[in-house]
Design a protein around this motif. Structure first.
Motif, PDB file in Angstrom:
ATOM      1  N   UNK A   1      -7.393 -34.446   3.701  1.00  0.00           N
ATOM      2  CA  UNK A   1      -6.502 -35.103   4.653  1.00  0.00           C
ATOM      3  C   UNK A   1      -5.051 -34.813   4.289  1.00  0.00           C
ATOM      4  N   UNK A   2      -4.208 -34.787   5.343  1.00  0.00           N
ATOM      5  CA  UNK A   2      -2.785 -34.509   5.135  1.00  0.00           C
ATOM      6  C   UNK A   2      -1.961 -35.463   5.994  1.00  0.00           C
ATOM      7  N   UNK A   3      -0.800 -35.817   5.488  1.00  0.00           N
ATOM      8  CA  UNK A   3       0.079 -36.699   6.259  1.00  0.00           C
ATOM      9  C   UNK A   3       1.091 -35.873   7.046  1.00  0.00           C
ATOM     10  N   UNK A   4       0.708 -34.693   7.392  1.00  0.00           N
ATOM     11  CA  UNK A   4       1.509 -33.805   8.242  1.00  0.00           C
ATOM     12  C   UNK A   4       0.612 -33.285   9.353  1.00  0.00           C
ATOM     13  N   UNK A   5       1.171 -32.790  10.473  1.00  0.00           N
ATOM     14  CA  UNK A   5       0.338 -32.266  11.559  1.00  0.00           C
ATOM     15  C   UNK A   5      -0.356 -30.970  11.158  1.00  0.00           C
ATOM     16  N   UNK A   6      -1.382 -30.640  11.896  1.00  0.00           N
ATOM     17  CA  UNK A   6      -2.095 -29.384  11.698  1.00  0.00           C
ATOM     18  C   UNK A   6      -1.160 -28.205  11.976  1.00  0.00           C
ATOM     19  N   UNK A   7      -1.384 -27.098  11.252  1.00  0.00           N
ATOM     20  CA  UNK A   7      -0.506 -25.928  11.386  1.00  0.00           C
ATOM     21  C   UNK A   7      -0.506 -25.346  12.801  1.00  0.00           C
ATOM     22  N   UNK A   8      -1.586 -25.558  13.554  1.00  0.00           N
ATOM     23  CA  UNK A   8      -1.658 -24.965  14.903  1.00  0.00           C
ATOM     24  C   UNK A   8      -0.575 -25.530  15.815  1.00  0.00           C
ATOM     25  N   UNK A   9      -0.052 -26.700  15.469  1.00  0.00           N
ATOM     26  CA  UNK A   9       0.965 -27.318  16.317  1.00  0.00           C
ATOM     27  C   UNK A   9       2.357 -26.737  16.066  1.00  0.00           C
ATOM     28  N   UNK A  10       2.532 -26.018  14.950  1.00  0.00           N
ATOM     29  CA  UNK A  10       3.855 -25.477  14.651  1.00  0.00           C
ATOM     30  C   UNK A  10       4.284 -24.434  15.682  1.00  0.00           C
ATOM     31  N   UNK A  11       3.378 -23.506  15.980  1.00  0.00           N
ATOM     32  CA  UNK A  11       3.733 -22.475  16.965  1.00  0.00           C
ATOM     33  C   UNK A  11       3.942 -23.077  18.352  1.00  0.00           C
ATOM     34  N   UNK A  12       3.168 -24.101  18.659  1.00  0.00           N
ATOM     35  CA  UNK A  12       3.374 -24.784  19.948  1.00  0.00           C
ATOM     36  C   UNK A  12       4.761 -25.412  19.998  1.00  0.00           C
ATOM     37  N   UNK A  13       5.177 -26.004  18.892  1.00  0.00           N
ATOM     38  CA  UNK A  13       6.501 -26.620  18.835  1.00  0.00           C
ATOM     39  C   UNK A  13       7.596 -25.570  18.986  1.00  0.00           C
ATOM     40  N   UNK A  14       7.409 -24.399  18.362  1.00  0.00           N
ATOM     41  CA  UNK A  14       8.411 -23.336  18.476  1.00  0.00           C
ATOM     42  C   UNK A  14       8.536 -22.858  19.928  1.00  0.00           C
ATOM     43  N   UNK A  15       7.403 -22.693  20.615  1.00  0.00           N
ATOM     44  CA  UNK A  15       7.445 -22.256  22.025  1.00  0.00           C
ATOM     45  C   UNK A  15       8.104 -23.320  22.890  1.00  0.00           C
ATOM     46  N   UNK A  16       7.793 -24.582  22.629  1.00  0.00           N
ATOM     47  CA  UNK A  16       8.415 -25.661  23.403  1.00  0.00           C
ATOM     48  C   UNK A  16       9.924 -25.707  23.174  1.00  0.00           C
ATOM     49  N   UNK A 248       8.354 -48.165   9.111  1.00  0.00           N
ATOM     50  CA  UNK A 248       9.708 -47.854   9.589  1.00  0.00           C
ATOM     51  C   UNK A 248       9.726 -47.651  11.108  1.00  0.00           C
ATOM     52  N   UNK A 249       8.938 -48.486  11.794  1.00  0.00           N
ATOM     53  CA  UNK A 249       8.928 -48.438  13.251  1.00  0.00           C
ATOM     54  C   UNK A 249       8.065 -47.351  13.857  1.00  0.00           C
ATOM     55  N   UNK A 250       7.342 -46.566  13.031  1.00  0.00           N
ATOM     56  CA  UNK A 250       6.495 -45.477  13.530  1.00  0.00           C
ATOM     57  C   UNK A 250       5.048 -45.744  13.148  1.00  0.00           C
ATOM     58  N   UNK A 251       4.152 -45.559  14.123  1.00  0.00           N
ATOM     59  CA  UNK A 251       2.721 -45.748  13.878  1.00  0.00           C
ATOM     60  C   UNK A 251       2.133 -44.464  13.310  1.00  0.00           C
ATOM     61  N   UNK A 252       1.328 -44.606  12.255  1.00  0.00           N
ATOM     62  CA  UNK A 252       0.721 -43.454  11.599  1.00  0.00           C
ATOM     63  C   UNK A 252      -0.793 -43.606  11.599  1.00  0.00           C
ATOM     64  N   UNK A 253      -1.501 -42.500  11.872  1.00  0.00           N
ATOM     65  CA  UNK A 253      -2.967 -42.480  11.775  1.00  0.00           C
ATOM     66  C   UNK A 253      -3.411 -41.024  11.696  1.00  0.00           C
ATOM     67  N   UNK A 254      -4.658 -40.823  11.279  1.00  0.00           N
ATOM     68  CA  UNK A 254      -5.212 -39.488  11.139  1.00  0.00           C
ATOM     69  C   UNK A 254      -6.045 -39.136  12.371  1.00  0.00           C
ATOM     70  N   UNK A 255      -6.012 -37.855  12.749  1.00  0.00           N
ATOM     71  CA  UNK A 255      -6.866 -37.416  13.852  1.00  0.00           C
ATOM     72  C   UNK A 255      -8.241 -37.031  13.321  1.00  0.00           C
ATOM     73  N   UNK A 256      -9.062 -36.451  14.171  1.00  0.00           N
ATOM     74  CA  UNK A 256     -10.432 -36.108  13.768  1.00  0.00           C
ATOM     75  C   UNK A 256     -10.473 -35.059  12.675  1.00  0.00           C
ATOM     76  N   UNK A 257      -9.407 -34.255  12.583  1.00  0.00           N
ATOM     77  CA  UNK A 257      -9.357 -33.226  11.546  1.00  0.00           C
ATOM     78  C   UNK A 257      -8.734 -33.719  10.245  1.00  0.00           C
ATOM     79  N   UNK A 258      -8.340 -34.980  10.239  1.00  0.00           N
ATOM     80  CA  UNK A 258      -7.729 -35.521   9.029  1.00  0.00           C
ATOM     81  C   UNK A 258      -6.260 -35.216   8.906  1.00  0.00           C
ATOM     82  N   UNK A 259      -5.571 -34.940  10.006  1.00  0.00           N
ATOM     83  CA  UNK A 259      -4.139 -34.645   9.991  1.00  0.00           C
ATOM     84  C   UNK A 259      -3.380 -35.736  10.737  1.00  0.00           C
ATOM     85  N   UNK A 260      -2.134 -35.949  10.334  1.00  0.00           N
ATOM     86  CA  UNK A 260      -1.287 -36.895  11.038  1.00  0.00           C
ATOM     87  C   UNK A 260      -0.899 -36.316  12.410  1.00  0.00           C
TER      88      UNK A 260
END
Length: 712
Positions: A1-16, A248-260
């Protein structure tokens, strides 16, 4: 498990990020390692149809590679030569440093916007490169950052106790400050300068996640825990995976892959007097899938616009087209049958059934039905022509009845003429059926009414032509006798018309005409026409009429030398030729698929032309003779013309035409070799009605009992 998003979302963020600022003309430089190539391919896939890449350069990932400097220089030359003002660097920090230094040397990057991959976006030493402010704006993403209360004060007060040694601090200083090389930089106070207090925020979130997992397993409340502390590690893992807490005002939880799933912080390298500092200017939220700027940084929407863009926005009615990932996107006009109703659609949408659109359309519309409307010019012309034809038919009928005792009308055979007029009347009326929106009964009536009515008319003409043929054609007496027996006017007309009726009956039963909406594959108009159903039935019906007309023509042509006062051979020939010519002209238009809208117009015109040919050839001249040429229509005048005709063919013989209509030949003229057909041709007057009381002479002809030379 990681408290960061999955790496696949990084490229999506760059395109956005690129699409948010409308950066659609971008260059990319990436490393040849697994990370660089995977990120590059992911960017291409996610950017397809949204961002176009001016160039794609691959650089070796290994710093000790023999060609590393050469490849870096090639990449820099490509960046300088390109018109793209936005460059994405998917490289390790050391390679980025080489590129920046080369760009600074030539002072050619001040207008360039750099997009940083996560491998160097937060790398502090790059922000301290000499003249780093000569490099353009730098944007990138980092994992969610935040301030940890009290952590800065903790670092300031971090001191080993007197006489003690903190190996962790020494190791950290050695790694971050290179103390063995520059001992002067290794004071404890320097920790605040090299530690980004926000970067360690994710460690705080991780500790809180573990704490909430333990709290759930141990069933703790605000004061104590009630569960056994002896539990297997996997149980703690499952408990942490299911936590959902707010920090700090932000909700945190893990997805099915164990990533934030909290997303990324959008960062910018802000220019200062001593270099660059990294500031958070926005966020990329996974739940929304959009880049959102913080309120105080909304001015970036206009300040980071580039001068050169590959694509202007595609308006509704067009779509973006991408042939490959290294060329500009172009606006493609939507073709017929497709549309777009929004800006920058990736493809044109197909119109639903029964709707269509023209090129460059923003919506689909229902097809426009096209047929002969009553108020249009051509239908009005058809109606006027039909009305005139009906008036002529009705007028001819009145004149024929009123003057039925005159020689001209008698010679025209009143009964057959009335059948002809009846057929013409119905034929003219059938033209009206071609106007208005077709329906199945109307389509059936169009063909059936015209077929029967015109067959009745042509059949009557054929019977007339047959009578003239049998009377004047030089034939064997026996053959002529048998042919005369076939002459039964009413029966002949009835049988010929019934033949057409049988054809129509089979046609209507097996493959009847019906309504058809035909589209010429372009435009917004669908033609509502009558489909003939069976082409064979349509062809046989018209072929039957054409056959009767052709036979009429043959009969009349073979006896064309007979005086026109006593037969209709001339008008039969002319009217039948017109009919055949009109319908021959109709054939190529009928079989031409591109003349769909003309078929019903041409057919109605052909019906009118054929009907007018008969009324103008057969009836109008006779009506004129009866009303305005009565002197030439007298019996004596007609007998005079007959005398001249017979005299021409019996030249050298003695003939006498009495006032009463008797003609006397010198006895024995037949035996003297005078042409028999000339003598027999005198029988024309026998066509006069047997109830003629205006003339003492009923027949003029050569008969078996008058072989003495007198023609009665």
């Amino acid at each position: 498990m990681r408290v960061i998003p999955n790496d696949v979302h990084q490229t999506e963020a760059l395109v956005k990020l690129m699409t948010h600022f409308s950066w659609d003309w971008v260059g990319v430089v990436y490393g040849d390692d697994d990370y660089g190539r995977a990120a590059h391919q992911s960017i291409l896939e996610k950017a397809k149809g949204k961002v176009c890449f001016a160039f794609e350069k691959e650089v070796t990932h290994y710093l000790d590679h023999v060609d590393v400097d050469k490849q870096v220089k090639d990449a820099v030359d490509t960046i300088r030569a390109s018109s793209a003002q936005v460059v994405l660097l998917i490289l390790k920090p050391q390679l980025v440093e080489k590129i920046f230094k080369l760009m600074i040397q030539t002072n050619t990057s001040s207008n360039t916007i750099w997009i940083a991959s996560d491998s160097w976006s937060m790398f502090g030493p790059l922000t301290k490169i000499p003249d780093i402010n000569k490099v353009g704006d730098v944007f990138g993403f980092s994992f969610t950052m935040g301030n940890i209360p009290g952590f800065e004060d903790y670092l300031k007060n971090l001191r080993p106790t007197p006489g003690a040694r903190n190996d962790f601090i020494e190791e950290y200083k050695e790694l971050r400050l290179n103390c063995s090389i520059s001992p002067l930089n290794c004071s404890v106070d320097e920790l605040l300068g090299v530690v980004d207090l926000r970067e360690v925020y994710s460690q705080r979130v991780a500790i809180y996640a573990i704490a909430h997992g333990l709290k759930k397993i141990l069933k703790c409340n605000e004061t104590a825990c009630n569960s056994n502390i002896n539990f297997p590690p996997w149980q703690l893992v499952e408990s942490i995976r299911s936590v959902n807490f707010k920090l700090d005002g932000t909700t945190h939880y893990f997805d099915d892959n164990g990533d934030f799933t909290d997303g990324y912080d959008l960062i910018r390298w802000k220019k200062t007097d001593v270099g660059r500092i990294i500031e958070v200017v926005g966020k990329f939220l996974l739940a929304k899938g959009q880049v959102e700027l913080l309120n105080e940084f909304h001015e970036l929407n206009s300040s980071v616009q580039v001068q050169f863009k590959c694509l202007k926005s595609c308006r509704p009615g067009s779509s973006k087209s991408v042939t490959n990932n290294s060329c500009c996107i172009s606006c493609i006009v939507c073709t017929e049958g497709t549309y777009t109703d929004k800006y920058d659609e990736s493809s044109c949408h197909k119109c639903p059934e029964e709707q269509h659109s023209l090129e460059n359309a923003t919506e689909c519309k229902t097809f426009i039905e096209k047929y002969l409307f009553w108020w249009e010019a051509y239908p009005i012309i058809l109606l006027v022509a039909t009305a005139i034809g009906i008036i002529l038919v009705f007028t001819s009928f009145i004149i024929y009845l009123t003057h039925r005792d005159t020689p001209v009308i008698r010679m025209a055979n009143v009964k057959l003429s009335c059948f002809m007029l009846l057929g013409l009347m119905v034929s003219f009326i059938s033209v009206i059926m071609f106007i208005g929106r077709p329906n199945k009964p109307l389509c059936q009536a169009q063909q059936a009414v015209y077929g029967l009515s015109f067959t009745l008319c042509v059949s009557s003409i054929l019977v007339k032509a047959y009578h003239t043929f049998v009377t004047f054609m030089r034939l064997n007496p026996s053959t002529q006798h048998h042919l005369k027996k076939l002459y039964k006017p009413l029966i002949n007309v009835f049988m010929l018309t019934v033949g057409q009726g049988v054809i129509l009956l089979f046609w209507l039963i097996f493959d009847s005409p019906d309504v058809k909406r035909e589209w010429p594959e372009t435009g917004m108009v669908k033609y509502v026409i009558c489909n003939e159903g069976s082409i064979a039935g349509f062809a046989v019906m018209h072929g039957y009429i054409a056959l009767l007309a052709f036979i009429c023509f043959l009969f009349a042509f073979m006896v064309r030398r007979v005086p026109q006062d006593f037969n209709d051979t001339g008008v039969i020939i002319f009217s039948m030729l017109i009919h055949l010519f009109v319908w021959l002209c109709f054939i190529p238009i009928y079989i031409n698929k591109n003349q769909t809208e003309q078929k019903h117009i041409v057919q109605a015109s052909a019906v009118l032309a054929s009907s007018y040919a008969i009324i103008l050839c057969h009836f109008v001249p006779k009506c004129f003779l009866v009303l305005w040429d009565l002197s030439g229509n007298s019996n004596s005048s007609r007998m005079g013309r007959l005398s001249r005709h017979v005299g021409h063919h019996t030249e050298g013989t003695d003939t006498e035409l009495h006032d009463q209509g008797q003609m006397t030949l010198t006895p024995g003229i037949i035996n003297q070799g005078v042409e028999e057909d000339s003598a027999e041709s005198v029988q024309i007057v026998s066509t006069l009605s047997s109830d003629d009381t205006t003339s003492p002479v009923h027949t003029v002809g050569l008969s078996e009992e008058h072989r003495d030379g007198t023609i009665n």
